[in-house]
Design a protein around this motif. Structure first.
Motif, PDB file in Angstrom:
ATOM      1  N   ASP A   1      -8.912   7.177   6.867  1.00  0.00           N
ATOM      2  CA  ASP A   1      -9.841   7.154   5.738  1.00  0.00           C
ATOM      3  C   ASP A   1      -9.408   6.191   4.635  1.00  0.00           C
ATOM      4  O   ASP A   1     -10.213   5.832   3.775  1.00  0.00           O
ATOM      5  N   TRP A   2      -8.154   5.787   4.641  1.00  0.00           N
ATOM      6  CA  TRP A   2      -7.673   4.852   3.622  1.00  0.00           C
ATOM      7  C   TRP A   2      -8.161   3.422   3.868  1.00  0.00           C
ATOM      8  O   TRP A   2      -8.255   2.631   2.935  1.00  0.00           O
TER       9      TRP A   2
ATOM     10  N   ALA B   1     -16.366   7.105  -2.266  1.00  0.00           N
ATOM     11  CA  ALA B   1     -16.682   5.829  -2.912  1.00  0.00           C
ATOM     12  C   ALA B   1     -15.756   4.708  -2.449  1.00  0.00           C
ATOM     13  O   ALA B   1     -15.933   3.554  -2.862  1.00  0.00           O
ATOM     14  N   LYS B   2     -14.751   5.048  -1.619  1.00  0.00           N
ATOM     15  CA  LYS B   2     -13.753   4.073  -1.147  1.00  0.00           C
ATOM     16  C   LYS B   2     -13.079   3.383  -2.332  1.00  0.00           C
ATOM     17  O   LYS B   2     -12.924   2.164  -2.382  1.00  0.00           O
ATOM     18  N   ARG B   3     -12.636   4.211  -3.300  1.00  0.00           N
ATOM     19  CA  ARG B   3     -12.066   3.679  -4.543  1.00  0.00           C
ATOM     20  C   ARG B   3     -10.870   4.520  -4.966  1.00  0.00           C
ATOM     21  O   ARG B   3     -10.914   5.744  -4.902  1.00  0.00           O
ATOM     22  N   ALA B   4      -9.799   3.830  -5.400  1.00  0.00           N
ATOM     23  CA  ALA B   4      -8.627   4.520  -5.920  1.00  0.00           C
ATOM     24  C   ALA B   4      -8.142   3.812  -7.183  1.00  0.00           C
ATOM     25  O   ALA B   4      -8.127   2.580  -7.254  1.00  0.00           O
ATOM     26  N   THR B   5      -7.784   4.605  -8.156  1.00  0.00           N
ATOM     27  CA  THR B   5      -7.113   4.076  -9.343  1.00  0.00           C
ATOM     28  C   THR B   5      -5.625   4.232  -9.084  1.00  0.00           C
ATOM     29  O   THR B   5      -5.155   5.321  -8.735  1.00  0.00           O
ATOM     30  N   VAL B   6      -4.900   3.114  -9.232  1.00  0.00           N
ATOM     31  CA  VAL B   6      -3.489   3.097  -8.854  1.00  0.00           C
ATOM     32  C   VAL B   6      -2.606   2.627 -10.006  1.00  0.00           C
ATOM     33  O   VAL B   6      -3.046   1.916 -10.905  1.00  0.00           O
ATOM     34  N   ARG B   7      -1.371   3.047  -9.930  1.00  0.00           N
ATOM     35  CA  ARG B   7      -0.317   2.581 -10.840  1.00  0.00           C
ATOM     36  C   ARG B   7       0.791   2.060  -9.931  1.00  0.00           C
ATOM     37  O   ARG B   7       1.658   2.802  -9.503  1.00  0.00           O
ATOM     38  N   LEU B   8       0.720   0.745  -9.597  1.00  0.00           N
ATOM     39  CA  LEU B   8       1.646   0.141  -8.651  1.00  0.00           C
ATOM     40  C   LEU B   8       2.888  -0.382  -9.362  1.00  0.00           C
ATOM     41  O   LEU B   8       2.829  -0.711 -10.555  1.00  0.00           O
TER      42      LEU B   8
ATOM     43  N   VAL C   1      -3.398   7.490  -9.201  1.00  0.00           N
ATOM     44  CA  VAL C   1      -3.876   8.247 -10.351  1.00  0.00           C
ATOM     45  C   VAL C   1      -5.083   9.086  -9.935  1.00  0.00           C
ATOM     46  O   VAL C   1      -5.180  10.266 -10.268  1.00  0.00           O
ATOM     47  N   ALA C   2      -6.000   8.470  -9.173  1.00  0.00           N
ATOM     48  CA  ALA C   2      -7.202   9.160  -8.694  1.00  0.00           C
ATOM     49  C   ALA C   2      -7.681   8.460  -7.427  1.00  0.00           C
ATOM     50  O   ALA C   2      -7.589   7.233  -7.311  1.00  0.00           O
ATOM     51  N   VAL C   3      -8.208   9.239  -6.485  1.00  0.00           N
ATOM     52  CA  VAL C   3      -8.735   8.686  -5.233  1.00  0.00           C
ATOM     53  C   VAL C   3     -10.079   9.339  -4.945  1.00  0.00           C
ATOM     54  O   VAL C   3     -10.213  10.559  -5.029  1.00  0.00           O
ATOM     55  N   ASP C   4     -11.077   8.494  -4.625  1.00  0.00           N
ATOM     56  CA  ASP C   4     -12.404   8.973  -4.244  1.00  0.00           C
ATOM     57  C   ASP C   4     -12.733   8.324  -2.901  1.00  0.00           C
ATOM     58  O   ASP C   4     -13.174   7.177  -2.839  1.00  0.00           O
TER      59      ASP C   4
ATOM     60  N   PHE D   1      -7.908  -0.157  -7.826  1.00  0.00           N
ATOM     61  CA  PHE D   1      -8.170  -0.648  -9.178  1.00  0.00           C
ATOM     62  C   PHE D   1      -7.033  -0.187 -10.074  1.00  0.00           C
ATOM     63  O   PHE D   1      -6.559   0.952  -9.939  1.00  0.00           O
ATOM     64  N   ASP D   2      -6.614  -1.070 -11.002  1.00  0.00           N
ATOM     65  CA  ASP D   2      -5.587  -0.633 -11.949  1.00  0.00           C
ATOM     66  C   ASP D   2      -6.235   0.264 -12.997  1.00  0.00           C
ATOM     67  O   ASP D   2      -7.458   0.478 -12.982  1.00  0.00           O
ATOM     68  N   GLU D   3      -5.442   0.789 -13.890  1.00  0.00           N
ATOM     69  CA  GLU D   3      -5.958   1.747 -14.869  1.00  0.00           C
ATOM     70  C   GLU D   3      -6.900   1.111 -15.885  1.00  0.00           C
ATOM     71  O   GLU D   3      -7.654   1.819 -16.550  1.00  0.00           O
ATOM     72  N   ALA D   4      -6.911  -0.213 -15.951  1.00  0.00           N
ATOM     73  CA  ALA D   4      -7.853  -0.916 -16.831  1.00  0.00           C
ATOM     74  C   ALA D   4      -9.174  -1.201 -16.112  1.00  0.00           C
ATOM     75  O   ALA D   4     -10.092  -1.775 -16.691  1.00  0.00           O
ATOM     76  N   GLY D   5      -9.279  -0.817 -14.826  1.00  0.00           N
ATOM     77  CA  GLY D   5     -10.518  -1.025 -14.071  1.00  0.00           C
ATOM     78  C   GLY D   5     -10.583  -2.334 -13.329  1.00  0.00           C
ATOM     79  O   GLY D   5     -11.612  -2.669 -12.735  1.00  0.00           O
ATOM     80  N   GLN D   6      -9.500  -3.103 -13.312  1.00  0.00           N
ATOM     81  CA  GLN D   6      -9.440  -4.395 -12.621  1.00  0.00           C
ATOM     82  C   GLN D   6      -9.119  -4.166 -11.137  1.00  0.00           C
ATOM     83  O   GLN D   6      -8.165  -3.477 -10.807  1.00  0.00           O
ATOM     84  N   ARG D   7      -9.960  -4.742 -10.229  1.00  0.00           N
ATOM     85  CA  ARG D   7      -9.686  -4.628  -8.798  1.00  0.00           C
ATOM     86  C   ARG D   7      -8.434  -5.411  -8.471  1.00  0.00           C
ATOM     87  O   ARG D   7      -8.304  -6.583  -8.830  1.00  0.00           O
ATOM     88  N   VAL D   8      -7.486  -4.765  -7.759  1.00  0.00           N
ATOM     89  CA  VAL D   8      -6.212  -5.426  -7.467  1.00  0.00           C
ATOM     90  C   VAL D   8      -5.964  -5.636  -5.982  1.00  0.00           C
ATOM     91  O   VAL D   8      -5.224  -6.541  -5.602  1.00  0.00           O
ATOM     92  N   ALA D   9      -6.570  -4.822  -5.128  1.00  0.00           N
ATOM     93  CA  ALA D   9      -6.324  -4.966  -3.690  1.00  0.00           C
ATOM     94  C   ALA D   9      -7.241  -4.020  -2.920  1.00  0.00           C
ATOM     95  O   ALA D   9      -7.958  -3.204  -3.505  1.00  0.00           O
ATOM     96  N   GLN D  10      -7.181  -4.143  -1.590  1.00  0.00           N
ATOM     97  CA  GLN D  10      -7.932  -3.263  -0.699  1.00  0.00           C
ATOM     98  C   GLN D  10      -7.050  -2.951   0.500  1.00  0.00           C
ATOM     99  O   GLN D  10      -6.318  -3.820   0.992  1.00  0.00           O
ATOM    100  N   VAL D  11      -7.114  -1.713   0.995  1.00  0.00           N
ATOM    101  CA  VAL D  11      -6.335  -1.321   2.165  1.00  0.00           C
ATOM    102  C   VAL D  11      -7.003  -1.930   3.399  1.00  0.00           C
ATOM    103  O   VAL D  11      -8.156  -1.625   3.707  1.00  0.00           O
ATOM    104  N   ALA D  12      -6.266  -2.799   4.080  1.00  0.00           N
ATOM    105  CA  ALA D  12      -6.777  -3.447   5.291  1.00  0.00           C
ATOM    106  C   ALA D  12      -6.368  -2.679   6.540  1.00  0.00           C
ATOM    107  O   ALA D  12      -7.089  -2.679   7.538  1.00  0.00           O
TER     108      ALA D  12
END
Length: 173
Positions: A104-105, A156-163, A150-153, A111-122
């Motif tokens: 499912d990943w 919606a295929k979307r995760a907020t991350v703190r990398l 931080v959050a995963v949906d 997306f970072d905590e500011a809402g900027q898309r940073v990557a996608q799981v391939a």
């Protein structure tokens, strides 16, 4: 190639013995899963799909061994080598609270905590007890650690991350 709507429980590695048994690379939690499923289908490259009925399933020397109805010789078992043993997605087991299916990943955008898309799981893979995500762009490898999320949906295929700082720059050099 496994078509959409199917999940792979294992891949046939080789034959075993002379009664049509095969050794399987297990991609599910236990050999028991093969005893529970119905609608198991073998897929391999361009070959036609093939429904299979599990007659026996057991562990031997840390591997999964299966015997299928109608597959009763080495040559019949050899025909299954390299194929994926799949069930419809609708037959996946229910998950416990906080669990996810690794499949499912794939496609989840980070997306970072500011809402900027940073990557996608391939893609993902396991090495020992560690799960790794391959992120694009840059073919960056990220170890799975709950602290990064931080959050995963999944719907919606979307995760907020703190990398970790500097991780994404490793893929751009």
């Amino acid at each position: 190639m496994v078509p959409p709507g199917w999940i792979t429980l294992g891949t046939v590695l080789r034959t075993r013995g002379n009664r049509g048994e095969v050794v399987v690379d297990l991609l599910t939690s236990s050999v028991e899963r093969f005893r529970e499923v119905s609608g198991l289908v073998w897929f391999h490259d361009q070959a036609p799909e093939r429904p299979l009925e599990v007659e026996e399933a057991w562990s031997h020397d840390g591997k999964c061994v299966l015997r299928f109805a109608g597959v009763d010789s080495i040559s019949a078992a050899e025909d299954l080598r390299g194929g994926d043993l799949c069930i419809p997605l609708s037959q996946r087991r229910p998950l416990a609270e906080g669990e996810t299916f690794l499949s499912d990943w794939v496609g989840v955008e980070f997306f970072d905590e500011a809402g900027q898309r940073v990557a996608q799981v391939a893609d993902w893979y396991e090495e020992g007890d560690q799960v790794w995500f391959r992120l694009e762009p840059g073919a960056i490898l990220l170890p799975y650690a709950k602290e990064f999320f931080v959050a995963v949906d999944f719907a919606a295929k979307r995760a907020t991350v703190r990398l970790p700082e500097g991780l994404l720059e490793l893929g751009s050099s």
